[in-house]
Design a protein around this motif. Sequence first.
Motif, PDB file in Angstrom:
ATOM      1  N   VAL A 163       5.727  -5.855   7.181  1.00 49.18           N
ATOM      2  CA  VAL A 163       6.562  -4.707   6.850  1.00 49.18           C
ATOM      3  C   VAL A 163       7.815  -5.212   6.149  1.00 49.18           C
ATOM      4  CG1 VAL A 163       7.921  -2.801   7.782  1.00 49.18           C
ATOM      5  CG2 VAL A 163       5.726  -3.367   8.803  1.00 49.18           C
ATOM      6  N   TRP A 164       8.181  -4.517   5.078  1.00 52.87           N
ATOM      7  CA  TRP A 164       9.346  -4.917   4.288  1.00 52.87           C
ATOM      8  C   TRP A 164      10.330  -3.741   4.174  1.00 52.87           C
ATOM      9  CZ3 TRP A 164       9.742  -9.933   2.809  1.00 52.87           C
ATOM     10  CH2 TRP A 164       8.574 -10.692   2.716  1.00 52.87           C
ATOM     11  N   ALA A 165      11.608  -4.067   4.182  1.00 48.74           N
ATOM     12  CA  ALA A 165      12.673  -3.077   4.006  1.00 48.74           C
ATOM     13  C   ALA A 165      13.236  -3.222   2.598  1.00 48.74           C
ATOM     14  CB  ALA A 165      13.772  -3.293   5.042  1.00 48.74           C
TER      15      ALA A 165
ATOM     16  N   ILE B  14       2.955   4.202   9.252  1.00 53.49           N
ATOM     17  CA  ILE B  14       2.910   2.907   9.929  1.00 53.49           C
ATOM     18  C   ILE B  14       3.151   3.094  11.427  1.00 53.49           C
ATOM     19  CG2 ILE B  14       4.003   0.637  10.131  1.00 53.49           C
ATOM     20  CD1 ILE B  14       4.704   0.902   7.119  1.00 53.49           C
ATOM     21  N   TYR B  15       4.156   3.893  11.763  1.00 58.11           N
ATOM     22  CA  TYR B  15       4.458   4.132  13.171  1.00 58.11           C
ATOM     23  C   TYR B  15       3.284   4.785  13.899  1.00 58.11           C
ATOM     24  CZ  TYR B  15       6.480   6.083  17.400  1.00 58.11           C
ATOM     25  OH  TYR B  15       6.699   6.405  18.715  1.00 58.11           O
ATOM     26  N   GLU B  16       2.640   5.732  13.251  1.00 60.99           N
ATOM     27  CA  GLU B  16       1.570   6.480  13.899  1.00 60.99           C
ATOM     28  C   GLU B  16       0.288   5.676  14.055  1.00 60.99           C
ATOM     29  OE1 GLU B  16       1.529   9.400  15.312  1.00 60.99           O
ATOM     30  OE2 GLU B  16       3.621   9.885  14.864  1.00 60.99           O
ATOM     31  N   THR B  17      -0.002   4.793  13.116  1.00 60.68           N
ATOM     32  CA  THR B  17      -1.329   4.169  13.103  1.00 60.68           C
ATOM     33  C   THR B  17      -1.321   2.665  13.337  1.00 60.68           C
ATOM     34  OG1 THR B  17      -1.310   3.797  10.696  1.00 60.68           O
ATOM     35  CG2 THR B  17      -2.118   5.939  11.478  1.00 60.68           C
TER      36      THR B  17
ATOM     37  N   ARG C 162      17.827   4.914   4.942  1.00 62.36           N
ATOM     38  CA  ARG C 162      16.527   4.358   5.298  1.00 62.36           C
ATOM     39  C   ARG C 162      15.490   5.486   5.314  1.00 62.36           C
ATOM     40  NH1 ARG C 162      14.862   0.246   4.083  1.00 62.36           N
ATOM     41  NH2 ARG C 162      16.239  -1.083   5.319  1.00 62.36           N
ATOM     42  N   LYS C 163      15.016   5.812   4.116  1.00 60.62           N
ATOM     43  CA  LYS C 163      13.932   6.777   3.989  1.00 60.62           C
ATOM     44  C   LYS C 163      12.612   6.147   4.453  1.00 60.62           C
ATOM     45  CE  LYS C 163      15.879   9.337   0.035  1.00 60.62           C
ATOM     46  NZ  LYS C 163      17.141   8.592  -0.162  1.00 60.62           N
ATOM     47  N   SER C 164      11.631   7.003   4.742  1.00 61.34           N
ATOM     48  CA  SER C 164      10.333   6.502   5.168  1.00 61.34           C
ATOM     49  C   SER C 164       9.696   5.634   4.089  1.00 61.34           C
ATOM     50  CB  SER C 164       9.410   7.673   5.519  1.00 61.34           C
ATOM     51  OG  SER C 164       8.193   7.217   6.057  1.00 61.34           O
ATOM     52  N   GLY C 165       9.874   6.021   2.816  1.00 56.34           N
ATOM     53  CA  GLY C 165       9.305   5.271   1.712  1.00 56.34           C
ATOM     54  C   GLY C 165       9.999   3.966   1.423  1.00 56.34           C
TER      55      GLY C 165
ATOM     56  N   ASP D 273       0.870  -1.170   0.000  1.00 61.45           N
ATOM     57  CA  ASP D 273       0.000   0.000   0.000  1.00 61.45           C
ATOM     58  C   ASP D 273       0.910   1.224   0.000  1.00 61.45           C
ATOM     59  OD1 ASP D 273      -1.652   2.129   0.503  1.00 61.45           O
ATOM     60  OD2 ASP D 273      -2.689   1.225   2.196  1.00 61.45           O
ATOM     61  N   HIS D 274       1.057   1.864  -1.167  1.00 56.66           N
ATOM     62  CA  HIS D 274       2.049   2.931  -1.295  1.00 56.66           C
ATOM     63  C   HIS D 274       1.580   4.268  -0.735  1.00 56.66           C
ATOM     64  CE1 HIS D 274       4.960   0.485  -3.389  1.00 56.66           C
ATOM     65  NE2 HIS D 274       3.985   0.001  -4.135  1.00 56.66           N
ATOM     66  N   SER D 275       0.390   4.291  -0.151  1.00 57.35           N
ATOM     67  CA  SER D 275      -0.003   5.470   0.622  1.00 57.35           C
ATOM     68  C   SER D 275       0.584   5.401   2.033  1.00 57.35           C
ATOM     69  CB  SER D 275      -1.527   5.580   0.702  1.00 57.35           C
ATOM     70  OG  SER D 275      -2.074   4.533   1.497  1.00 57.35           O
ATOM     71  N   GLU D 276       1.125   4.241   2.379  1.00 62.65           N
ATOM     72  CA  GLU D 276       1.725   4.031   3.695  1.00 62.65           C
ATOM     73  C   GLU D 276       3.248   4.054   3.577  1.00 62.65           C
ATOM     74  OE1 GLU D 276       0.094   3.639   6.521  1.00 62.65           O
ATOM     75  OE2 GLU D 276      -1.901   2.862   6.052  1.00 62.65           O
ATOM     76  N   HIS D 277       3.892   4.501   4.638  1.00 65.91           N
ATOM     77  CA  HIS D 277       5.355   4.487   4.740  1.00 65.91           C
ATOM     78  C   HIS D 277       5.695   4.491   6.225  1.00 65.91           C
ATOM     79  CE1 HIS D 277       4.908   8.849   5.414  1.00 65.91           C
ATOM     80  NE2 HIS D 277       4.111   8.824   4.361  1.00 65.91           N
TER      81      HIS D 277
END
Length: 248
Positions: free
Chosen positions: A162-164, A116-119, A142-145, A108-112
């Motif tokens: 979650v994937w890196a 993710i941390y906030e919700t 390590r950008k948020s995206g 879901d590319h609206s998430e980063h």
Amino acid sequence: MAPDELADPLAFLTEAEVEIEGRMPWSSNATFLTTLRCDGPDGAIEQQAIYKPVRGERPLWDFEPGLHKRERAMFLLSEHLGLGLVPPTVIRDGPLGEGSLQWFVPADHSEHYFTIYETRGHLHDRLREMAVLDIIANNTDRKSGHCLLQPGADDDPSLDRVWAIDNGLCFAAPYKVRTVIWEFAGDTIDDDVLARAATLLDDVPAEIAELLDDDEVVAMQHRATKLVTERALPAEDGDYHHYPWPLV
């Protein structure tokens, strides 16, 4: 398709036919979306992957050409630590020559990271583990995206993953971590994760070491030693943290 739906996703990445679909936008290096096809016991298998050929890399002053090796090394390190945070990644010849080929994550590319941390508090432990991985690997980008959310089936949060991704700028010998994941600075690291990190102190697996320079391997062991000794994520210099740019 999830990687664990195949008996051997690495063999599939290595052996399947590769067709380039197009270039990924906003990438500093040439990065291509591909479709892989291979015959399986129950019929044809098709899966997308991200292809990063060496010939598409832009010269960098602080990293030698061959970032695909670091992409592969990061996958191997994640697996060695038992984290499963990096999509399956191999090195192979492709339509544009040798490069890395990584399993495409339907995220879901609206998430980063920040969203993710906030919700999604139920994923905080996984984010802490990503911070551990990035410290040991000395991730400078390590950008948020670069933190992807793969929502669970049927919108079941317990199945979220979650994937890196974009791990080419890792494993330099000088310590220069740049990451957005600082909310967990000072947090105690899980004992199981520390135990797995401790295995690096005496010996780095050969398949990882052969992808890096000798001084980079030694430096990785020093970083792992510091984490195992202090048993907590570093807090950097007081309240000052090193961030990548752009943040997302």
